[in-house]
Write a protein that holds these residues in place. Structure first.
Motif, mmCIF file in Angstrom:
data_model
loop_
_atom_site.group_PDB
_atom_site.id
_atom_site.type_symbol
_atom_site.label_atom_id
_atom_site.label_comp_id
_atom_site.label_asym_id
_atom_site.label_seq_id
_atom_site.Cartn_x
_atom_site.Cartn_y
_atom_site.Cartn_z
ATOM 1 N N SER A 92 0.810 -1.223 0.000
ATOM 2 C CA SER A 92 0.000 0.000 0.000
ATOM 3 C C SER A 92 0.839 1.266 0.000
ATOM 4 C CB SER A 92 -0.933 0.006 1.218
ATOM 5 O OG SER A 92 -0.179 -0.032 2.424
ATOM 6 N N ILE A 93 2.064 1.180 0.504
ATOM 7 C CA ILE A 93 2.934 2.357 0.537
ATOM 8 C C ILE A 93 3.149 2.906 -0.867
ATOM 9 C CG2 ILE A 93 5.269 3.172 1.049
ATOM 10 C CD1 ILE A 93 5.328 1.141 3.349
ATOM 11 N N THR A 94 3.245 2.013 -1.839
ATOM 12 C CA THR A 94 3.505 2.406 -3.219
ATOM 13 C C THR A 94 2.375 3.246 -3.805
ATOM 14 O OG1 THR A 94 4.677 0.317 -3.500
ATOM 15 C CG2 THR A 94 4.148 1.544 -5.506
ATOM 16 N N VAL A 96 -0.191 4.954 -1.996
ATOM 17 C CA VAL A 96 -0.881 5.842 -1.057
ATOM 18 C C VAL A 96 -1.372 7.105 -1.756
ATOM 19 C CG1 VAL A 96 -0.568 7.363 0.925
ATOM 20 C CG2 VAL A 96 0.232 5.017 1.042
ATOM 21 N N GLU A 97 -0.487 7.781 -2.472
ATOM 22 C CA GLU A 97 -0.853 9.037 -3.139
ATOM 23 C C GLU A 97 -1.858 8.803 -4.257
ATOM 24 O OE1 GLU A 97 -0.058 11.980 -2.076
ATOM 25 O OE2 GLU A 97 1.044 11.036 -0.432
ATOM 26 N N PHE A 99 -4.141 6.365 -4.511
ATOM 27 C CA PHE A 99 -5.460 6.046 -3.965
ATOM 28 C C PHE A 99 -6.135 7.284 -3.373
ATOM 29 C CE2 PHE A 99 -4.507 1.252 -3.146
ATOM 30 C CZ PHE A 99 -4.483 1.049 -4.513
ATOM 31 N N LYS A 100 -5.347 8.172 -2.790
ATOM 32 C CA LYS A 100 -5.916 9.406 -2.238
ATOM 33 C C LYS A 100 -6.581 10.241 -3.327
ATOM 34 C CE LYS A 100 -2.952 10.174 1.800
ATOM 35 N NZ LYS A 100 -1.896 11.058 2.377
ATOM 36 N N LEU A 106 -11.343 5.264 -2.906
ATOM 37 C CA LEU A 106 -10.244 4.954 -1.978
ATOM 38 C C LEU A 106 -10.515 3.713 -1.132
ATOM 39 C CD1 LEU A 106 -7.605 5.590 -0.403
ATOM 40 C CD2 LEU A 106 -8.950 7.173 0.979
ATOM 41 N N ILE A 110 -8.423 0.031 -1.436
ATOM 42 C CA ILE A 110 -7.709 -0.547 -0.289
ATOM 43 C C ILE A 110 -8.199 -1.972 -0.035
ATOM 44 C CG2 ILE A 110 -7.357 -0.376 2.209
ATOM 45 C CD1 ILE A 110 -7.507 2.675 1.872
ATOM 46 N N TYR A 118 -1.772 -5.593 -7.270
ATOM 47 C CA TYR A 118 -0.623 -4.721 -7.020
ATOM 48 C C TYR A 118 0.391 -4.840 -8.151
ATOM 49 C CZ TYR A 118 3.840 -3.166 -5.133
ATOM 50 O OH TYR A 118 5.054 -2.546 -4.972
#
Length: 246
Positions: A92-94, A96-97, A99-100, A106, A110, A118
């Motif tokens: 999810s770190i990849t 984050v921006e 998905f926001k 969003l 998730i 992914y």
């Protein structure tokens, strides 16, 4: 304007289907195996559908069959689910921006983040709305494929005896194909080589059941460190060039 917008959506949807074909094939047959196993354990097809709607994590859904059959506690189920899917935190770190920027989508993005979506999302090029739409459609198609397969497996399991041995290998084949595709599209192969080497070492040290999490932590740390080091070197190079020009 509406016709142009629809054409773009159709184009994006078609591109998403093409990207999601390997996931669709693997998910459908593996989830069929899941539906059959649920049926063998005494759970009707709608239990498979409800579980796929709420849990949607393939490996844990198979484990959940044993938990449901044995009457395991909620705490045991929750802790096992957390440990088995802890790798998703790294994925999810990849995004984050990204998905926001997808607004109301969003929570769905998730919830539907899996190993396969992914990997496919990493290969989607472009920017803006079309890229986000394609990511959403890939997630939607993958999830529908899993749910349809789970229901079909439950139904078929009641009618036809089926040999399940070896069917899960299609997931391994999917990852090999995605790995090759990423290798061909990227010039820098250090992350891939690093991941393979660290995974093999962790497999030898921690064993099959426990190597995933430590290998992800080690690879992430290496890539973060090397990435930060490269950024510093690039900035230093730019500063030196500007100094020489002056």
């Amino acid at each position: 304007m509406k016709s142009i917008s629809r054409l773009k959506e159709n184009k994006v949807f078609k591109a998403a289907i093409i990207k999601a074909i390997p996931i669709m094939c693997s998910y459908f047959f593996v989830s069929m195996a899941y539906g059959m196993m649920m049926q063998e354990a005494g759970f009707a097809w709608y239990y498979s559908l409800f579980t796929s709607l709420t849990v949607y994590t393939g490996a844990f859904q198979f484990v959940l069959i044993t938990f449901l059959s044995s009457g395991a506690s909620y705490l045991t189920i929750a802790v096992t689910a957390l440990l088995m899917n802890s790798r998703q935190m790294f994925y999810s770190i990849t995004f984050v921006e990204d998905f926001k920027k997808m607004g109301r989508r969003l929570p769905y993005m998730i919830h539907t983040m899996t190993d396969e979506t992914y990997a496919v999302n990493c290969s989607i090029r472009g920017e803006g709305k079309e890229r986000y739409d394609e990511m959403f459609f890939v997630a939607l198609i993958a999830r529908v494929s899993w749910m349809v397969g789970a229901v079909a497996g439950g139904a078929v399991g009641q009618l036809i005896p089926f040999e399940l041995k070896g069917i899960d290998f299609c997931m391994t084949a999917l990852f090999i194909i995605i790995f090759i595709d990423q290798w061909e599209k990227n010039k820098k192969h250090f992350p891939a080589v690093c991941g393979v080497i660290v995974a093999v070492i962790c497999l030898l040290i921690f064993g099959e059941s426990a190597f995933m999490l430590p290998s992800l932590i080690i690879v992430s740390a290496i890539l973060i460190f090397t990435g930060a080091k490269n950024d510093v070197n690039e900035k230093a190079h730019i500063i030196n060039e500007e100094t020489e020009k002056k």
